[in-house]
Design an enzyme around this catalytic site. Sequence first.
Site, PDB file in Angstrom:
ATOM      1  N   VAL A 197       3.248   0.226   4.283  1.00 14.14           N
ATOM      2  CA  VAL A 197       2.519   0.979   5.309  1.00 14.14           C
ATOM      3  C   VAL A 197       1.081   0.469   5.439  1.00 14.14           C
ATOM      4  O   VAL A 197       0.528  -0.055   4.505  1.00 14.14           O
ATOM      5  CB  VAL A 197       2.492   2.491   4.948  1.00 14.14           C
ATOM      6  CG1 VAL A 197       3.906   3.041   4.957  1.00 14.14           C
ATOM      7  CG2 VAL A 197       1.812   2.781   3.617  1.00 14.14           C
ATOM      8  N   THR A 198       0.481   0.730   6.617  1.00 11.12           N
ATOM      9  CA  THR A 198       1.155   1.115   7.834  1.00 11.12           C
ATOM     10  C   THR A 198       1.481  -0.142   8.636  1.00 11.12           C
ATOM     11  O   THR A 198       0.781  -1.150   8.526  1.00 11.12           O
ATOM     12  CB  THR A 198       0.290   2.075   8.701  1.00 11.12           C
ATOM     13  OG1 THR A 198      -0.937   1.425   9.060  1.00 11.12           O
ATOM     14  CG2 THR A 198      -0.014   3.347   7.943  1.00 11.12           C
TER      15      THR A 198
ATOM     16  N   ASP B  67       0.792  -1.248   0.000  1.00 12.89           N
ATOM     17  CA  ASP B  67       0.000   0.000   0.000  1.00 12.89           C
ATOM     18  C   ASP B  67       0.819   1.290   0.000  1.00 12.89           C
ATOM     19  O   ASP B  67       0.443   2.268   0.678  1.00 12.89           O
ATOM     20  CB  ASP B  67      -0.974   0.012   1.192  1.00 12.89           C
ATOM     21  CG  ASP B  67      -1.983  -1.127   1.163  1.00 12.89           C
ATOM     22  OD1 ASP B  67      -1.934  -1.927   0.221  1.00 12.89           O
ATOM     23  OD2 ASP B  67      -2.820  -1.213   2.089  1.00 12.89           O
TER      24      ASP B  67
ATOM     25  N   LYS C 297      -7.675  -4.838   4.796  1.00 14.40           N
ATOM     26  CA  LYS C 297      -6.331  -4.590   5.309  1.00 14.40           C
ATOM     27  C   LYS C 297      -5.384  -5.717   4.921  1.00 14.40           C
ATOM     28  O   LYS C 297      -4.217  -5.485   4.610  1.00 14.40           O
ATOM     29  CB  LYS C 297      -6.353  -4.444   6.837  1.00 14.40           C
ATOM     30  CG  LYS C 297      -7.352  -3.418   7.365  1.00 14.40           C
ATOM     31  CD  LYS C 297      -7.198  -2.065   6.732  1.00 14.40           C
ATOM     32  CE  LYS C 297      -8.139  -1.052   7.369  1.00 14.40           C
ATOM     33  NZ  LYS C 297      -8.366   0.106   6.487  1.00 14.40           N
TER      34      LYS C 297
ATOM     35  N   GLN D  21       7.646 -14.118  21.565  1.00 13.02           N
ATOM     36  CA  GLN D  21       7.343 -15.542  21.773  1.00 13.02           C
ATOM     37  C   GLN D  21       8.084 -16.429  20.773  1.00 13.02           C
ATOM     38  O   GLN D  21       7.520 -17.354  20.200  1.00 13.02           O
ATOM     39  CB  GLN D  21       5.831 -15.784  21.680  1.00 13.02           C
ATOM     40  CG  GLN D  21       5.011 -14.916  22.639  1.00 13.02           C
ATOM     41  CD  GLN D  21       3.536 -15.173  22.502  1.00 13.02           C
ATOM     42  OE1 GLN D  21       3.057 -16.246  22.854  1.00 13.02           O
ATOM     43  NE2 GLN D  21       2.821 -14.190  21.985  1.00 13.02           N
TER      44      GLN D  21
ATOM     45  N   GLU E 127      -4.635  -0.774  -1.414  1.00 13.66           N
ATOM     46  CA  GLU E 127      -5.948  -0.811  -0.756  1.00 13.66           C
ATOM     47  C   GLU E 127      -6.857   0.119  -1.535  1.00 13.66           C
ATOM     48  O   GLU E 127      -6.623   1.328  -1.594  1.00 13.66           O
ATOM     49  CB  GLU E 127      -5.839  -0.363   0.710  1.00 13.66           C
ATOM     50  CG  GLU E 127      -7.192  -0.422   1.428  1.00 13.66           C
ATOM     51  CD  GLU E 127      -7.115  -0.003   2.899  1.00 13.66           C
ATOM     52  OE1 GLU E 127      -6.010   0.142   3.434  1.00 13.66           O
ATOM     53  OE2 GLU E 127      -8.196   0.187   3.497  1.00 13.66           O
TER      54      GLU E 127
ATOM     55  N   CYS F 221      -2.190  -2.465   7.703  1.00 11.24           N
ATOM     56  CA  CYS F 221      -2.186  -3.401   6.571  1.00 11.24           C
ATOM     57  C   CYS F 221      -0.976  -4.320   6.527  1.00 11.24           C
ATOM     58  O   CYS F 221      -1.079  -5.457   6.056  1.00 11.24           O
ATOM     59  CB  CYS F 221      -2.333  -2.628   5.266  1.00 11.24           C
ATOM     60  SG  CYS F 221      -3.987  -1.920   5.118  1.00 11.24           S
TER      61      CYS F 221
ATOM     62  N   LYS G  30      -6.736  -4.777  -3.100  1.00  6.97           N
ATOM     63  CA  LYS G  30      -7.423  -5.450  -1.990  1.00  6.97           C
ATOM     64  C   LYS G  30      -8.379  -4.469  -1.321  1.00  6.97           C
ATOM     65  O   LYS G  30      -8.024  -3.312  -1.104  1.00  6.97           O
ATOM     66  CB  LYS G  30      -6.409  -5.996  -0.977  1.00  6.97           C
ATOM     67  CG  LYS G  30      -5.520  -4.922  -0.355  1.00  6.97           C
ATOM     68  CD  LYS G  30      -4.530  -5.557   0.595  1.00  6.97           C
ATOM     69  CE  LYS G  30      -3.646  -4.544   1.274  1.00  6.97           C
ATOM     70  NZ  LYS G  30      -4.330  -3.486   2.014  1.00  6.97           N
TER      71      LYS G  30
HETATM   72  N1  TIU Z   1      -2.564   0.431   4.267  1.00  4.16           N
HETATM   73  C1  TIU Z   1      -3.059   0.640   5.464  1.00  4.16           C
HETATM   74  O1  TIU Z   1      -2.402   0.432   6.468  1.00  4.16           O
HETATM   75  N2  TIU Z   1      -4.348   1.143   5.540  1.00  4.16           N
HETATM   76  C2  TIU Z   1      -4.798   1.922   6.520  1.00  4.16           C
HETATM   77  O2  TIU Z   1      -5.955   2.254   6.590  1.00  4.16           O
HETATM   78  N3  TIU Z   1      -3.857   2.334   7.398  1.00  4.16           N
HETATM   79  C3  TIU Z   1      -3.982   3.286   8.367  1.00  4.16           C
HETATM   80  O3  TIU Z   1      -3.102   3.381   9.202  1.00  4.16           O
HETATM   81  N4  TIU Z   1      -5.042   4.105   8.367  1.00  4.16           N
END
Ligand code: TIU
Length: 225
Positions: free
Chosen positions: A161-162, A24, A132, A206, A72, A166, A129
């Site tokens: 990210v993030t 993303d 997430k 773990q 996304e 995701c 996609k």
């Molecule tokens: N790609 C992804 O992480 N989508 C999000 O919505 N991330 C946020 O941190 N908002």
Amino acid sequence: MTKIPARPFDYTLTPGRTALVVIDMQRDFVEPGGFGASLGNDVTRLHSAIAPIAALLAAWRARGWPVLHTRECHRPDLSDCPPAKRERGEPSLRIGDPGPMGRLLVAGEPGADIIPALAPAAGEWVIDKPGKGMFWGTCLPGGLHERLLGAGITHLVFTGVTTEVCVQTSMREANDRGYECLIVEDATASYFPEFKRVALAMLVAQGGIIGCSSTSRELLAALEG
Ligand code: TIU
């Protein structure tokens, strides 16, 4: 096979069977005026991941190894965007609303594009996609898992990210499907530095419950050594 120094244990990278996954890295998350900014986030927090991802992409491309990008985004009619996702909270703009980079988080709009610095090369996989995680609802004929299995891919190296949204969701989905997972610490970023730190810690706790983590410097040095 190449040993990558990693935590909590070294990662055994199997050439040709290890895909670089870039989650993303879209204008909608990284640039002002997109979905990330509409949620009230400081998008500059994500910029530190760009150069490390570019270096990893160059290394994978030089070796002809598989690369997979995700985006996304939703269909223009939003039929794959559940109301629970669109209507929650009080964002300045909602998914599908027109913004400075087109309709927020909608496929085909400028904001849904991957940033130019990390643009996919010919032949690399680009997976759209609606959620997430990268294995859910992608509408790929046969499914992403089956396509990865068909391509002989057993190892996934995560960037993008993030970290705690995701990237973490996709890595957890991959772990449940049996992939050997590595996350590259400096090649992922969050709007919340504390969440990045804690997400990385959770993934490798773990004894590597979801996978292990390394840095781009450690990984690239091991590949070149
Ligand atoms: N790609 C992804 O992480 N989508 C999000 O919505 N991330 C946020 O941190 N908002």
